[in-house]
Write an enzyme that holds these catalytic residues in place. Structure first.
Site, PDB file in Angstrom:
ATOM      1  NE  ARG A   1      -2.535   0.822   3.779  1.00 24.41           N
ATOM      2  CZ  ARG A   1      -3.376   0.560   4.554  1.00 24.41           C
ATOM      3  NH1 ARG A   1      -4.515   0.157   4.534  1.00 24.41           N
ATOM      4  NH2 ARG A   1      -3.043   0.701   5.842  1.00 24.41           N
TER       5      ARG A   1
ATOM      6  CE  LYS B   1      -2.423   4.542   7.539  1.00 24.49           C
ATOM      7  NZ  LYS B   1      -3.550   5.218   7.315  1.00 24.49           N
TER       8      LYS B   1
ATOM      9  CD  GLU C   1     -11.819   5.504   4.476  1.00 24.10           C
ATOM     10  OE1 GLU C   1     -10.941   4.866   5.205  1.00 24.10           O
ATOM     11  OE2 GLU C   1     -11.271   6.115   3.746  1.00 24.10           O
TER      12      GLU C   1
END
Ligand code: PLP
Ligand code: COI
Length: 342
Positions: free
Chosen positions: A82, A184, A220
């Site tokens: 990720r 992220k 989210e």
């Protein structure tokens, strides 16, 4: 190895300066060998890319002590992958995925005294990140970067531990369609600070962000994915290109299906459906699984039948199975538990 003398059971989710960190620098098109150091501070030029255009991304994972005294972490290969995705989207060089996992092992081993004991309720939070370090004033990617990992022992992310949370439907958007919600990037969190400060002032624990395009679908929160349980005991979790692909959520989808025998639906979840669900929770490395009791939507409340006192029964089973795997009490699927120290 003697553990640090900390009040492990009463730690919050905060930063503590541990003894060692891992640092590697990127210059002239390559990463150096990297090393473990003791210096917790970074000195950078005032014009460094990270300060001007927020060229920064990060990861989060945890190390655990198992009952038989091993130190393990959970699926670090997925954090490495990720972070590589985050780096590519932000025009940063990828820190090689195998080296990422080795660096996690090295920094946890060096800080073994900081890994909370089994059963203490605390874990060692591991924060890998990358920043642009050389001066950049025209809007363009930097040429030099630093990859760093620090660790800090942590307790529960939400005060009150397993007490169900109250979530506010936010009027702000978290991530644009085709934006950076799926990686992220530090910038995703900078933008969430104003909404979270407001939500806290109003007495809510977190924000629920909706899809910015239509504002009809659940995305989210600022730091966790949503999970839901239907009244007929199906596991439902939102699918969207603009939410972070949570490693906890991806793991829970497998746990729900293979360990608990539930039907799993990974699909668009409409806000309108929420009133029909039996249980709701947040999941993530920091959040683990935190139950949600109530969602507040502009004067209207959606109260889940599981209530405000404890986790719903299926959420509890998911929590116990996942944490059981992470702490080595339940045999996990191949490759999930990564042993750092025997
Ligand atoms: N969503 C956001 C926005 C997050 O910051 C996090 C935390 O990393 C998560 C979801 C959960 O992801 P993971 O389970 O990989 O920690
Ligand atoms: C994590 O769960 O690792 C995160 O990065 C989320 C953040 C809110 C602490």
């Amino acid at each position: 190895m003697e553990k640090k003398n900390l009040d492990w059971a009463n730690l919050g989710f905060g930063y503590m300066v541990a003894d060692y960190r891992y640092v590697s620098n990127y210059k002239d098109g390559k990463w150096d060998d990297g090393e473990i150091t003791t210096d917790a501070n970074i000195t950078l030029n005032e014009c460094a890319g990270v300060f001007q255009y927020c060229q920064a991304c990060f990861e989060g994972l945890k190390a655990y002590t198992t009952e038989d005294g091993r130190i393990v972490c959970f699926r670090p290969d997925l954090n490495a992958a990720r972070m590589a995705d985050s780096a590519r989207r932000l025009e940063m060089p990828v820190f090689p995925e195998d080296r990422f996992v080795k660096a996690v092992e090295e920094v946890v081993k060096a800080n073994a005294a900081w890994v909370p004991p089994f059963g203490s309720g605390a874990t060692l939070y591991i924060r890998p990140y990358m920043i642009a370090t050389n001066p950049v004033i025209g809007v363009k990617p930097a040429d030099e970067y630093q990859f760093r990992i620090f660790v800090t022992p942590v307790g529960p992310y939400f005060k009150g531990g397993a007490k169900p949370l109250t979530i506010k439907v936010s009027d702000f958007d978290r991530a644009a369609p085709n934006g950076t919600g799926h990686i992220k990037a530090g910038l995703n969190y900078a933008m969430s600070l104003h909404p979270i400060v407001q939500a806290h002032k109003e007495g809510f624990d977190e924000n629920m962000y909706l899809d910015p395009g239509t504002r009809t679908k659940v995305e989210e929160t600022g730091g966790a994915n949503f999970i839901f349980v239907t009244k007929d005991n199906k596991f439902v979790t939102p699918k969207s290109d603009s939410i972070l692909p949570s490693i906890t959520r991806r793991s829970l989808m497998e746990v729900a299906e293979k360990y608990l025998g539930l039907t799993v639906e990974h699909r668009e979840v409409f806000f309108e459906e929420l009133k029909d669900f039996a249980e709701c929770g947040l999941c993530g490395t920091a959040a683990v699984i935190s139950p949600v009791g109530k969602i507040y939507d502009h004067g209207k409340e959606i109260c889940f039948p599981s209530g405000m006192e404890e986790m719903g029964p299926t959420t509890r089973k998911l929590y116990e199975t996942l944490t059981g795997i992470q702490m080595g009490e339940i045999e996990g699927p191949e490759g999930w538990v990564h042993v750092i120290m025997e």
